[in-house]
Write an enzyme that holds these catalytic residues in place. Structure first.
Site, PDB file in Angstrom:
ATOM      1  CG  ASN A   1      -1.634  -0.383   1.455  1.00  0.00           C
ATOM      2  OD1 ASN A   1      -2.130  -0.140   0.499  1.00  0.00           O
ATOM      3  ND2 ASN A   1      -0.330  -0.064   1.722  1.00  0.00           N
TER       4      ASN A   1
ATOM      5  CE  LYS B   1       1.295  -3.574   1.314  1.00  0.00           C
ATOM      6  NZ  LYS B   1       2.576  -4.116   1.896  1.00  0.00           N
TER       7      LYS B   1
ATOM      8  CG  HIS C   1       3.637   1.650   0.834  1.00  0.00           C
ATOM      9  ND1 HIS C   1       4.560   0.647   0.630  1.00  0.00           N
ATOM     10  CD2 HIS C   1       3.040   1.215   2.126  1.00  0.00           C
ATOM     11  CE1 HIS C   1       4.046  -0.292   1.361  1.00  0.00           C
ATOM     12  NE2 HIS C   1       3.352   0.106   2.267  1.00  0.00           N
TER      13      HIS C   1
ATOM     14  CD  GLU D   1       4.529  -2.796  -0.855  1.00  0.00           C
ATOM     15  OE1 GLU D   1       3.601  -2.355  -1.489  1.00  0.00           O
ATOM     16  OE2 GLU D   1       4.459  -3.539   0.205  1.00  0.00           O
TER      17      GLU D   1
ATOM     18  CD  GLU E   1       3.924   0.784   6.454  1.00  0.00           C
ATOM     19  OE1 GLU E   1       2.704   0.094   6.692  1.00  0.00           O
ATOM     20  OE2 GLU E   1       4.035   0.789   4.995  1.00  0.00           O
TER      21      GLU E   1
ATOM     22  N   GLY F   1       5.442  -7.342   5.133  1.00  0.00           N
ATOM     23  CA  GLY F   1       5.212  -8.644   4.465  1.00  0.00           C
ATOM     24  C   GLY F   1       5.798  -9.813   4.621  1.00  0.00           C
TER      25      GLY F   1
ATOM     26  CB  SER G   1       4.659  -8.441   9.972  1.00  0.00           C
ATOM     27  OG  SER G   1       5.338  -8.569   8.848  1.00  0.00           O
TER      28      SER G   1
END
Ligand code: 13P
Length: 267
Positions: free
Chosen positions: A13, A15, A99, A101, A171, A177, A216
């Site tokens: 991904n 992003k 996701h 985010e 996730e 991250g 990660s």
């Protein structure tokens, strides 16, 4: 219960990284590094502006190209949005949905996802539905409740016979991250729980549905995570931005080629 072998999927991904030119350089570096790996599906989830170039460059290779979001309606007055049929016409293979985010920063709701997942399937796109808990939810022992709510609501309109066409990515938000990867026990436990939730809907689908771990994932920890019973691959953020570490994660998921075990060809 028959043993179903699920082909692992390693999805990068990107992003909001990579211009078209940077994406081109990347794919040229990646293709030779993954061309010989067998028994693993490989996907890159790229920004909309990179889709056409990536599809052209990856055509005929083992790398499939996915988008990172879509609107649930096929068309309409939705400024700035992109629909599933628009993606399909470009030969996009699938799409990341929900996701964290997008949920956290752009107000993506379970209600919208309940429409998006079936809309993706209806258009012929493979959805990767992301679910996961915050650190606070984990500390409060709320992980199961959160996962149950997301799986139940987001997949509510997907009929049992299509559930296995959805890829689910677990996730944990605290691992995204941050360099703080879930322990193998945490990943296996959450993913087995998600599989059990799918089994509540349809046992056959639960055996076939692929559930990825994300958060990660790096070349150094990939093999251990990918060896877990219920983990069928990885959704990789930071480590997918360079071809070399991403190819190393793909190699960690590769299974021995089944053709190698067949009878030798007569010469
Ligand atoms: P990182 O691999 O950078 O933690 O990101 C995970 C992720 O969000 C993939 O969708």
């Amino acid at each position: 219960m028959t043993l179903i072998r699920r082909t692992p999927l390693i999805a990068g991904n990107w992003k909001m990284y990579k211009t078209e030119e940077q994406a081109e350089d990347y794919i040229q570096a990646l293709l030779p590094r993954v061309s010989a790996t067998a028994g693993v599906d490989v996907a890159l989830c790229v920004p909309f502006t990179d889709l056409r170039a990536m599809i052209d460059s990856a055509r005929g290779s083992r790398v499939e190209v996915y988008a990172q979001n879509m609107h649930e309606e096929p068309e309409g007055a939705f400024t700035g949005e992109v629909s599933a049929p628009m993606l399909r016409e470009l030969d996009v293979r699938g799409v990341v949905l929900g996701h964290s985010e997008r949920r956290g920063m752009f107000g993506e709701t379970d209600k919208a996802l309940a429409l998006k997942v079936p809309a993706a399937l209806a258009a012929g796109l493979a959805p990767i539905l992301c679910v996961g808990e915050t650190e606070q939810e984990r500390d409060n022992d709320d992980t199961d409740r959160k996962l149950r709510q997301q799986i139940k609501e987001d997949l509510a309109a997907v009929p049992g016979e299509r559930l296995a066409d959805v890829v689910i990515a677990y996730e944990p938000i605290w691992a995204i991250g941050t360099g703080r990867v879930a322990t193998p026990e945490q990943a296996q436990e959450a993913i087995a729980f998600i599989r059990a939730l799918v089994a509540d809907r349809d046992e056959h689908a639960a055996e076939r549905v692929r559930i990825l771990y994300g958060g990660s994932v790096k070349p150094e920890n990939a093999a251990e995570l990918l060896a877990l019973t219920d983990v069928d691959g990885a959704l990789v953020g930071g480590a997918s931005l360079e071809a070399e570490p991403f190819a190393a994660i793909v190699a960690a998921a590769a299974r021995p080629s089944t053709t190698a075990t067949g009878p030798s060809p007569t010469r």
